[in-house]
Design a protein around this motif. Structure first.
Motif, PDB file in Angstrom:
ATOM      1  N   GLN A 163       0.834  -1.196   0.000  1.00 53.19           N
ATOM      2  CA  GLN A 163       0.000   0.000   0.000  1.00 53.19           C
ATOM      3  C   GLN A 163       0.873   1.251   0.000  1.00 53.19           C
ATOM      4  O   GLN A 163       0.551   2.249  -0.609  1.00 53.19           O
ATOM      5  CB  GLN A 163      -0.861   0.041   1.273  1.00 53.19           C
ATOM      6  N   LEU A 164       1.985   1.166   0.734  1.00 50.32           N
ATOM      7  CA  LEU A 164       2.817   2.342   0.897  1.00 50.32           C
ATOM      8  C   LEU A 164       3.630   2.616  -0.349  1.00 50.32           C
ATOM      9  O   LEU A 164       3.905   3.752  -0.674  1.00 50.32           O
ATOM     10  CB  LEU A 164       3.758   2.138   2.079  1.00 50.32           C
ATOM     11  N   LEU A 183       8.570  15.698   8.010  1.00 49.44           N
ATOM     12  CA  LEU A 183       7.140  15.865   7.763  1.00 49.44           C
ATOM     13  C   LEU A 183       6.408  14.664   8.340  1.00 49.44           C
ATOM     14  O   LEU A 183       6.755  13.516   8.042  1.00 49.44           O
ATOM     15  CB  LEU A 183       6.841  15.933   6.266  1.00 49.44           C
ATOM     16  N   ALA A 186       6.653   4.558   7.906  1.00 45.06           N
ATOM     17  CA  ALA A 186       5.337   4.629   7.267  1.00 45.06           C
ATOM     18  C   ALA A 186       4.450   3.521   7.813  1.00 45.06           C
ATOM     19  O   ALA A 186       4.928   2.416   8.104  1.00 45.06           O
ATOM     20  CB  ALA A 186       5.476   4.503   5.755  1.00 45.06           C
ATOM     21  N   MET A 187       3.196   3.826   8.004  1.00 43.57           N
ATOM     22  CA  MET A 187       2.233   2.864   8.545  1.00 43.57           C
ATOM     23  C   MET A 187       0.907   2.988   7.804  1.00 43.57           C
ATOM     24  O   MET A 187       0.572   4.076   7.333  1.00 43.57           O
ATOM     25  CB  MET A 187       1.955   3.159  10.022  1.00 43.57           C
ATOM     26  N   VAL A 188       0.184   1.887   7.741  1.00 39.59           N
ATOM     27  CA  VAL A 188      -1.173   1.918   7.191  1.00 39.59           C
ATOM     28  C   VAL A 188      -2.104   1.246   8.195  1.00 39.59           C
ATOM     29  O   VAL A 188      -1.797   0.157   8.678  1.00 39.59           O
ATOM     30  CB  VAL A 188      -1.280   1.162   5.854  1.00 39.59           C
ATOM     31  N   ILE A 196       1.249   9.399  -0.508  1.00 44.49           N
ATOM     32  CA  ILE A 196       0.287   9.344   0.598  1.00 44.49           C
ATOM     33  C   ILE A 196      -0.691  10.513   0.535  1.00 44.49           C
ATOM     34  O   ILE A 196      -1.880  10.346   0.759  1.00 44.49           O
ATOM     35  CB  ILE A 196       1.057   9.299   1.929  1.00 44.49           C
ATOM     36  N   ALA A 197      -0.205  11.688   0.244  1.00 47.57           N
ATOM     37  CA  ALA A 197      -1.087  12.855   0.208  1.00 47.57           C
ATOM     38  C   ALA A 197      -0.925  13.554  -1.146  1.00 47.57           C
ATOM     39  O   ALA A 197      -0.224  14.552  -1.250  1.00 47.57           O
ATOM     40  CB  ALA A 197      -0.763  13.798   1.359  1.00 47.57           C
ATOM     41  N   THR A 244       2.937  13.135   8.030  1.00 48.66           N
ATOM     42  CA  THR A 244       1.751  13.235   7.181  1.00 48.66           C
ATOM     43  C   THR A 244       0.733  12.190   7.591  1.00 48.66           C
ATOM     44  O   THR A 244       1.082  11.017   7.754  1.00 48.66           O
ATOM     45  CB  THR A 244       2.142  13.022   5.701  1.00 48.66           C
ATOM     46  N   TYR A 263      -3.179   6.473   6.441  1.00 48.65           N
ATOM     47  CA  TYR A 263      -1.756   6.383   6.104  1.00 48.65           C
ATOM     48  C   TYR A 263      -1.001   7.381   6.983  1.00 48.65           C
ATOM     49  O   TYR A 263      -1.409   8.544   7.104  1.00 48.65           O
ATOM     50  CB  TYR A 263      -1.510   6.764   4.636  1.00 48.65           C
ATOM     51  N   VAL A 264       0.078   6.917   7.578  1.00 49.94           N
ATOM     52  CA  VAL A 264       0.921   7.795   8.392  1.00 49.94           C
ATOM     53  C   VAL A 264       2.346   7.667   7.870  1.00 49.94           C
ATOM     54  O   VAL A 264       2.831   6.555   7.653  1.00 49.94           O
ATOM     55  CB  VAL A 264       0.892   7.387   9.878  1.00 49.94           C
ATOM     56  N   GLU A 265       2.987   8.788   7.676  1.00 47.26           N
ATOM     57  CA  GLU A 265       4.384   8.747   7.255  1.00 47.26           C
ATOM     58  C   GLU A 265       5.156   9.841   7.961  1.00 47.26           C
ATOM     59  O   GLU A 265       4.683  10.977   8.068  1.00 47.26           O
ATOM     60  CB  GLU A 265       4.518   8.941   5.737  1.00 47.26           C
ATOM     61  N   GLN A 277       4.994  15.375  -3.089  1.00 45.08           N
ATOM     62  CA  GLN A 277       5.634  14.078  -2.942  1.00 45.08           C
ATOM     63  C   GLN A 277       6.103  13.556  -4.281  1.00 45.08           C
ATOM     64  O   GLN A 277       5.637  13.983  -5.330  1.00 45.08           O
ATOM     65  CB  GLN A 277       4.650  13.091  -2.328  1.00 45.08           C
TER      66      GLN A 277
END
Lengths: 182, 273
Positions: free
Chosen positions: A3-4, B225, B193-195, A9-10, B227, B209-211, A18
């Motif tokens: 997924q990553l 950053l 990074a995490m989901v 992500i944004a 996010t 989503y976290v990064e 990004q």
């Protein structure tokens, strides 16, 4: 994890854009205008991968570039009466590439066909896989070995795994052969 | 938070007096409207001229659709007209931005020249008004309805980090351990990074989503950053459903931000509750 890897992500963020699609720059403009006979593209595709395909982003980017290039061909692109590539042919082409390739595969070469179809080909040594997708999206595979003998000569359906298996096996073998330099 | 509290209730959300947020983007993707092109949007430009006097062209963003993790291999193909652009409508100070393309509407608040964060309700209201205007615009011209397919809330937080700090995520992230025991010492840089799957919002799958990653603007000092993005399909394709999705997404983002960051950083950002 996939997924990553697959997406920014944004994507709508602006202060710190990004990594993702390259912005059009002057080099792109120059390339565009210096290509003789290139018509203004009226269609393009984006390929978004499923969650289980994050490791195929490289292939998606390659296929996207190749297919968008042939989708840009206009009426009479061969100097005669060739038709533009149809959406059906492009859709089947992409479906087949992803059905036949894995993350270690050699990507195919893409060729437009005058009827609005597409041909994709793998050639390593004397072995060859040629898949012809006609304007309606129907596909047919022809696989030959080093001696030129026909191994597979049959219709292909991206949704029917039994029709794909023999061709998948050859694409895998050709990829290994190409990687090992034999 | 106890189990009987509503996670979306603003009274129960963590609150910071000086949060590190530098950009908020609230947006939707909708079924493509090929005729929603810059040349067709001249009257919208006029309507928004006083609020958004600056208009810029940008390359369009590709579709980003949340998909199930399991199941057959899927490849989504989107055929669309080429040479589409994304229009940016910017306020005079460029801190407020509306982005439109043939299948997206996003509003951004951006921290420029120290303008304080106006808080979520103000950005939500900006999105609400912009969507109403665009919906009316496409309806008046017979371009078809705006059928929302994905909703997205993005929070971008900027954390100043000295050269040696970009590898020390343990100072920022509560659950990150120092790597001082590594034979090469601390990393020069680090990225996490995490989901997360987000239940009870919209139509699954919805993900957070976290990064946390290093970044740098031209001519400025490097920063980290953090996010946080929630994205997924709303329950129905209308504005009300999208706004409800955004409210819950915002609550999850704020809770996650507080849960993932350290007490020392909370003190720095002056946490009120």
């Amino acid at each position: 994890m996939t997924q990553l890897l697959d997406r920014p992500i944004a994507p709508g963020a602006t202060l710190y854009p990004q990594a993702g699609r390259d912005r059009v720059d002057t080099q792109d403009a120059e390339d565009f205008y210096l290509q003789p006979g290139l018509s203004v593209p009226k269609r393009q595709i984006f390929i978004q991968l499923g969650a289980a395909q994050g490791n195929l982003r490289w292939l998606a980017d390659h296929v996207q570039t190749e297919v968008n290039a042939i989708l840009a061909l206009g009426e009479g692109w061969d100097g005669h009466r060739a038709r533009p590539i149809t959406d059906e042919a492009a859709g089947t082409t992409i479906g087949l590439v992803f059905a036949l390739c894995d993350d270690l595969s050699l990507p195919p070469q893409f060729f437009p066909l005058p009827d609005g179809g597409v041909q994709i080909e793998w050639h390593v040594g004397g072995e060859a896989v040629e898949v012809e997708i006609d304007w309606s999206g129907d596909a047919h595979a022809l696989v030959t070995d080093d001696s030129g003998a026909v191994i597979v000569d049959s219709a292909l359906d991206p949704a029917a795994s039994e029709s794909l298996l023999p061709v998948q096996a050859v694409v895998r073998r050709l990829s290994i052969r190409a990687a090992s330099g034999r | 938070m106890t189990s009987d509290e509503n996670p979306g209730d603003p009274a129960h959300l963590p609150d910071f007096e000086d949060p590190p947020v530098v950009e908020v983007a609230l947006g939707v993707q909708f079924r493509p409207i090929p005729r929603l092109r810059p040349v067709e949007m001249a009257s919208l430009r006029e309507q928004w001229r006083s609020e958004y006097p600056v208009v810029l062209d940008q390359p369009p963003l590709p579709p980003t659709i949340e998909q199930p993790t399991s199941g057959p291999r899927t490849t989504q193909l989107v055929f669309g007209p080429a040479l589409q652009t994304r229009l940016w409508f910017l306020s005079e100070d460029q801190s407020s931005l509306v982005q439109i393309q043939h299948d997206r509407l996003t509003v951004n608040w951006r921290k420029l020249d120290g303008v304080p964060y106006p808080r979520y309700p103000a950005v939500r209201d900006m999105f609400d008004r912009s969507f109403d205007d665009v919906e009316e615009f496409v309806a008046d011209r017979g371009f078809g309805p705006l059928e929302i397919t994905q909703v997205e809330a993005n929070y971008i937080n900027r954390i100043d980090a000295a050269d040696e700090g970009r590898g020390h995520l343990e100072e920022i992230l509560r659950h990150w351990s120092s790597l001082a025991g590594h034979h090469l010492g601390d990393p020069e840089e680090a990225r996490v990074a995490m989901v997360f799957r987000v239940p009870e919002i919209g139509t699954p799958p919805v993900r957070l989503y976290v990064e946390c990653a290093p970044a740098q603007q031209v001519g400025q000092a490097p920063v980290l950053l953090l996010t946080l993005t929630v994205r997924g399909a709303p329950t129905t394709s209308d504005l009300g459903s999208a706004l409800g999705f955004m409210d819950k997404a915002h609550a999850h983002i704020v809770h996650s931000f507080a849960e993932l960051t350290t007490d020392a950083m909370h003190e720095h950002w002056r946490r009120n509750r």
